[in-house]
Design a protein around this motif. Structure first.
Motif, PDB file in Angstrom:
ATOM      1  N   VAL A 161     -59.464 -58.428 -38.970  1.00  0.00           N
ATOM      2  CA  VAL A 161     -58.547 -58.926 -39.993  1.00  0.00           C
ATOM      3  C   VAL A 161     -57.227 -59.292 -39.319  1.00  0.00           C
ATOM      4  O   VAL A 161     -56.784 -58.604 -38.394  1.00  0.00           O
ATOM      5  N   VAL A 162     -56.605 -60.365 -39.792  1.00  0.00           N
ATOM      6  CA  VAL A 162     -55.273 -60.748 -39.311  1.00  0.00           C
ATOM      7  C   VAL A 162     -54.310 -60.692 -40.486  1.00  0.00           C
ATOM      8  O   VAL A 162     -54.498 -61.398 -41.485  1.00  0.00           O
ATOM      9  N   GLU A 163     -53.284 -59.873 -40.365  1.00  0.00           N
ATOM     10  CA  GLU A 163     -52.344 -59.623 -41.446  1.00  0.00           C
ATOM     11  C   GLU A 163     -50.909 -59.677 -40.929  1.00  0.00           C
ATOM     12  O   GLU A 163     -50.666 -59.698 -39.722  1.00  0.00           O
ATOM     13  N   ASP A 164     -49.961 -59.678 -41.869  1.00  0.00           N
ATOM     14  CA  ASP A 164     -48.546 -59.612 -41.488  1.00  0.00           C
ATOM     15  C   ASP A 164     -47.794 -58.538 -42.256  1.00  0.00           C
ATOM     16  O   ASP A 164     -46.611 -58.327 -41.992  1.00  0.00           O
ATOM     17  N   SER A 165     -48.444 -57.870 -43.201  1.00  0.00           N
ATOM     18  CA  SER A 165     -47.726 -56.928 -44.070  1.00  0.00           C
ATOM     19  C   SER A 165     -48.429 -55.586 -44.131  1.00  0.00           C
ATOM     20  O   SER A 165     -49.627 -55.466 -43.848  1.00  0.00           O
ATOM     21  N   ALA A 166     -47.660 -54.560 -44.539  1.00  0.00           N
ATOM     22  CA  ALA A 166     -48.228 -53.226 -44.684  1.00  0.00           C
ATOM     23  C   ALA A 166     -49.292 -53.196 -45.769  1.00  0.00           C
ATOM     24  O   ALA A 166     -50.306 -52.506 -45.642  1.00  0.00           O
ATOM     25  N   ARG A 167     -49.075 -53.940 -46.849  1.00  0.00           N
ATOM     26  CA  ARG A 167     -50.054 -53.964 -47.935  1.00  0.00           C
ATOM     27  C   ARG A 167     -51.394 -54.493 -47.448  1.00  0.00           C
ATOM     28  O   ARG A 167     -52.455 -53.918 -47.722  1.00  0.00           O
ATOM     29  N   GLY A 168     -51.376 -55.588 -46.725  1.00  0.00           N
ATOM     30  CA  GLY A 168     -52.609 -56.152 -46.195  1.00  0.00           C
ATOM     31  C   GLY A 168     -53.247 -55.263 -45.151  1.00  0.00           C
ATOM     32  O   GLY A 168     -54.480 -55.114 -45.101  1.00  0.00           O
ATOM     33  N   LEU A 169     -52.408 -54.664 -44.304  1.00  0.00           N
ATOM     34  CA  LEU A 169     -52.915 -53.734 -43.296  1.00  0.00           C
ATOM     35  C   LEU A 169     -53.617 -52.555 -43.951  1.00  0.00           C
ATOM     36  O   LEU A 169     -54.707 -52.149 -43.527  1.00  0.00           O
ATOM     37  N   GLN A 170     -53.023 -52.009 -44.995  1.00  0.00           N
ATOM     38  CA  GLN A 170     -53.645 -50.898 -45.709  1.00  0.00           C
ATOM     39  C   GLN A 170     -55.001 -51.302 -46.278  1.00  0.00           C
ATOM     40  O   GLN A 170     -55.953 -50.514 -46.273  1.00  0.00           O
ATOM     41  N   SER A 171     -55.102 -52.524 -46.768  1.00  0.00           N
ATOM     42  CA  SER A 171     -56.370 -53.013 -47.307  1.00  0.00           C
ATOM     43  C   SER A 171     -57.439 -53.069 -46.222  1.00  0.00           C
ATOM     44  O   SER A 171     -58.585 -52.646 -46.431  1.00  0.00           O
ATOM     45  N   ALA A 172     -57.076 -53.588 -45.060  1.00  0.00           N
ATOM     46  CA  ALA A 172     -58.024 -53.682 -43.950  1.00  0.00           C
ATOM     47  C   ALA A 172     -58.457 -52.296 -43.484  1.00  0.00           C
ATOM     48  O   ALA A 172     -59.646 -52.036 -43.267  1.00  0.00           O
ATOM     49  N   VAL A 173     -57.481 -51.389 -43.340  1.00  0.00           N
ATOM     50  CA  VAL A 173     -57.790 -50.027 -42.893  1.00  0.00           C
ATOM     51  C   VAL A 173     -58.709 -49.334 -43.903  1.00  0.00           C
ATOM     52  O   VAL A 173     -59.677 -48.669 -43.527  1.00  0.00           O
ATOM     53  N   ALA A 174     -58.421 -49.510 -45.190  1.00  0.00           N
ATOM     54  CA  ALA A 174     -59.260 -48.891 -46.224  1.00  0.00           C
ATOM     55  C   ALA A 174     -60.674 -49.446 -46.203  1.00  0.00           C
ATOM     56  O   ALA A 174     -61.625 -48.750 -46.588  1.00  0.00           O
ATOM     57  N   ALA A 175     -60.816 -50.704 -45.760  1.00  0.00           N
ATOM     58  CA  ALA A 175     -62.140 -51.318 -45.659  1.00  0.00           C
ATOM     59  C   ALA A 175     -62.829 -50.984 -44.338  1.00  0.00           C
ATOM     60  O   ALA A 175     -63.980 -51.378 -44.125  1.00  0.00           O
ATOM     61  N   GLY A 176     -62.117 -50.287 -43.454  1.00  0.00           N
ATOM     62  CA  GLY A 176     -62.698 -49.877 -42.178  1.00  0.00           C
ATOM     63  C   GLY A 176     -62.760 -50.967 -41.134  1.00  0.00           C
ATOM     64  O   GLY A 176     -63.577 -50.907 -40.215  1.00  0.00           O
ATOM     65  N   ILE A 177     -61.878 -51.965 -41.243  1.00  0.00           N
ATOM     66  CA  ILE A 177     -61.895 -53.119 -40.344  1.00  0.00           C
ATOM     67  C   ILE A 177     -60.683 -53.087 -39.430  1.00  0.00           C
ATOM     68  O   ILE A 177     -59.552 -52.840 -39.885  1.00  0.00           O
ATOM     69  N   ASP A 178     -60.882 -53.359 -38.135  1.00  0.00           N
ATOM     70  CA  ASP A 178     -59.764 -53.481 -37.208  1.00  0.00           C
ATOM     71  C   ASP A 178     -58.816 -54.586 -37.687  1.00  0.00           C
ATOM     72  O   ASP A 178     -59.266 -55.619 -38.191  1.00  0.00           O
ATOM     73  N   CYS A 179     -57.516 -54.357 -37.472  1.00  0.00           N
ATOM     74  CA  CYS A 179     -56.529 -55.312 -37.965  1.00  0.00           C
ATOM     75  C   CYS A 179     -55.523 -55.659 -36.883  1.00  0.00           C
ATOM     76  O   CYS A 179     -54.927 -54.763 -36.266  1.00  0.00           O
ATOM     77  N   ALA A 180     -55.322 -56.943 -36.670  1.00  0.00           N
ATOM     78  CA  ALA A 180     -54.252 -57.452 -35.813  1.00  0.00           C
ATOM     79  C   ALA A 180     -53.109 -57.889 -36.715  1.00  0.00           C
ATOM     80  O   ALA A 180     -53.304 -58.720 -37.600  1.00  0.00           O
ATOM     81  N   VAL A 181     -51.934 -57.320 -36.516  1.00  0.00           N
ATOM     82  CA  VAL A 181     -50.768 -57.685 -37.316  1.00  0.00           C
ATOM     83  C   VAL A 181     -49.921 -58.665 -36.515  1.00  0.00           C
ATOM     84  O   VAL A 181     -49.506 -58.373 -35.391  1.00  0.00           O
ATOM     85  N   LEU A 192     -46.146 -50.551 -39.918  1.00  0.00           N
ATOM     86  CA  LEU A 192     -47.342 -51.260 -39.468  1.00  0.00           C
ATOM     87  C   LEU A 192     -48.050 -50.480 -38.357  1.00  0.00           C
ATOM     88  O   LEU A 192     -48.812 -51.044 -37.582  1.00  0.00           O
ATOM     89  N   SER A 193     -47.814 -49.180 -38.323  1.00  0.00           N
ATOM     90  CA  SER A 193     -48.288 -48.346 -37.221  1.00  0.00           C
ATOM     91  C   SER A 193     -49.805 -48.200 -37.175  1.00  0.00           C
ATOM     92  O   SER A 193     -50.355 -47.827 -36.133  1.00  0.00           O
ATOM     93  N   GLN A 194     -50.493 -48.488 -38.284  1.00  0.00           N
ATOM     94  CA  GLN A 194     -51.953 -48.364 -38.282  1.00  0.00           C
ATOM     95  C   GLN A 194     -52.656 -49.594 -37.706  1.00  0.00           C
ATOM     96  O   GLN A 194     -53.887 -49.602 -37.626  1.00  0.00           O
ATOM     97  N   ALA A 195     -51.899 -50.600 -37.320  1.00  0.00           N
ATOM     98  CA  ALA A 195     -52.507 -51.816 -36.774  1.00  0.00           C
ATOM     99  C   ALA A 195     -53.262 -51.511 -35.476  1.00  0.00           C
ATOM    100  O   ALA A 195     -52.786 -50.747 -34.636  1.00  0.00           O
ATOM    101  N   THR A 196     -54.413 -52.120 -35.322  1.00  0.00           N
ATOM    102  CA  THR A 196     -55.173 -51.982 -34.083  1.00  0.00           C
ATOM    103  C   THR A 196     -54.521 -52.782 -32.975  1.00  0.00           C
ATOM    104  O   THR A 196     -54.508 -52.381 -31.811  1.00  0.00           O
ATOM    105  N   TYR A 197     -53.954 -53.940 -33.338  1.00  0.00           N
ATOM    106  CA  TYR A 197     -53.268 -54.816 -32.394  1.00  0.00           C
ATOM    107  C   TYR A 197     -51.989 -55.326 -33.033  1.00  0.00           C
ATOM    108  O   TYR A 197     -51.920 -55.512 -34.252  1.00  0.00           O
TER     109      TYR A 197
END
Length: 212
Positions: A161-181, A192-197
């Motif tokens: 997942v590619v995101e720019d916000s905490a809300r989107g990052l939380q969605s990706a993390v809840a779905a179990g998908i790595d996220c690049a912010v 944005l500390s939970q970002a994988t990248y």
């Protein structure tokens, strides 16, 4: 290497985050409610939006419904008149599309997405676009990105997942998908500390995808 990339839209593909906020701010000013940017961004991480402060201030629902129409009108005005391009996005998407399958998962309304891309070609490399009308519970709930996985027939492990916000990052993390912010000044102060990248722009994404 990842096989699928699910992109957020606003703040990632086009620079619209600020204009959406300003449209809501402008609408709320009509009833004497000040929309503070910091509070707005905090509300967004909790699944709230423009109208949280209005309700706190005692604005009734019929008035909020009227203000929502005004906000949407102001936002579309900005989409037609303001510069919302992000440098390098088109080239980065074209290059990525040679290696992985791409799609968009956004909380933006269909009408806004269609207006934004009426004279742009960014979505031509996307296999599908999921908008707010396509699911019941928006980000930060996992439903949008889980819907993206189902549409692709992909697993979370195969996907980025590619995101720019905490809300989107939380969605990706809840779905179990790595996220690049990707860095965006509007949301840079969020957690944005939970970002994988963490990346500065989409030009850096190819190395992330191929190196996963």
């Amino acid at each position: 290497m990842k096989k699928y990339v699910l992109f957020d839209h606003d703040g990632v593909l086009v620079d619209t985050e600020t204009w959406y906020f300003r449209a809501g701010q402008r609408a709320l000013a009509e009833v004497g409610v000040t929309l503070d940017q910091g509070q707005y961004l905090l509300d967004m991480t909790q699944g709230l939006g423009t109208w949280a402060r209005a309700r706190t201030a005692g604005v009734d629902e019929p008035t909020i419904d009227r203000l929502r129409v005004a906000r949407d009108r102001y936002y579309q005005e900005y989409l037609r008149t303001e510069d919302i391009e992000i440098d390098g996005v088109a080239d980065a998407l074209a290059e990525l599309s040679r290696h992985v399958r791409l799609a968009v998962v956004t909380t933006a309304k269909r009408a806004d997405v269609e207006l934004i891309h009426e004279h742009r070609h960014l979505l031509e490399v996307m296999e599908f676009v999921l908008v707010r009308e396509d699911y019941e519970r928006a980000k930060p709930y996992p439903e949008p990105y889980l819907a993206g996985l189902r549409r692709f027939g992909a697993t979370a492990e195969q996907t980025l997942v590619v995101e720019d916000s905490a809300r989107g990052l939380q969605s990706a993390v809840a779905a179990g998908i790595d996220c690049a912010v990707v860095h965006h000044p509007f949301t840079a102060g969020q957690d944005l500390s939970q970002a994988t990248y963490r990346i500065g722009g989409l030009a850096e994404l190819k190395d992330v995808v191929l190196g996963c």
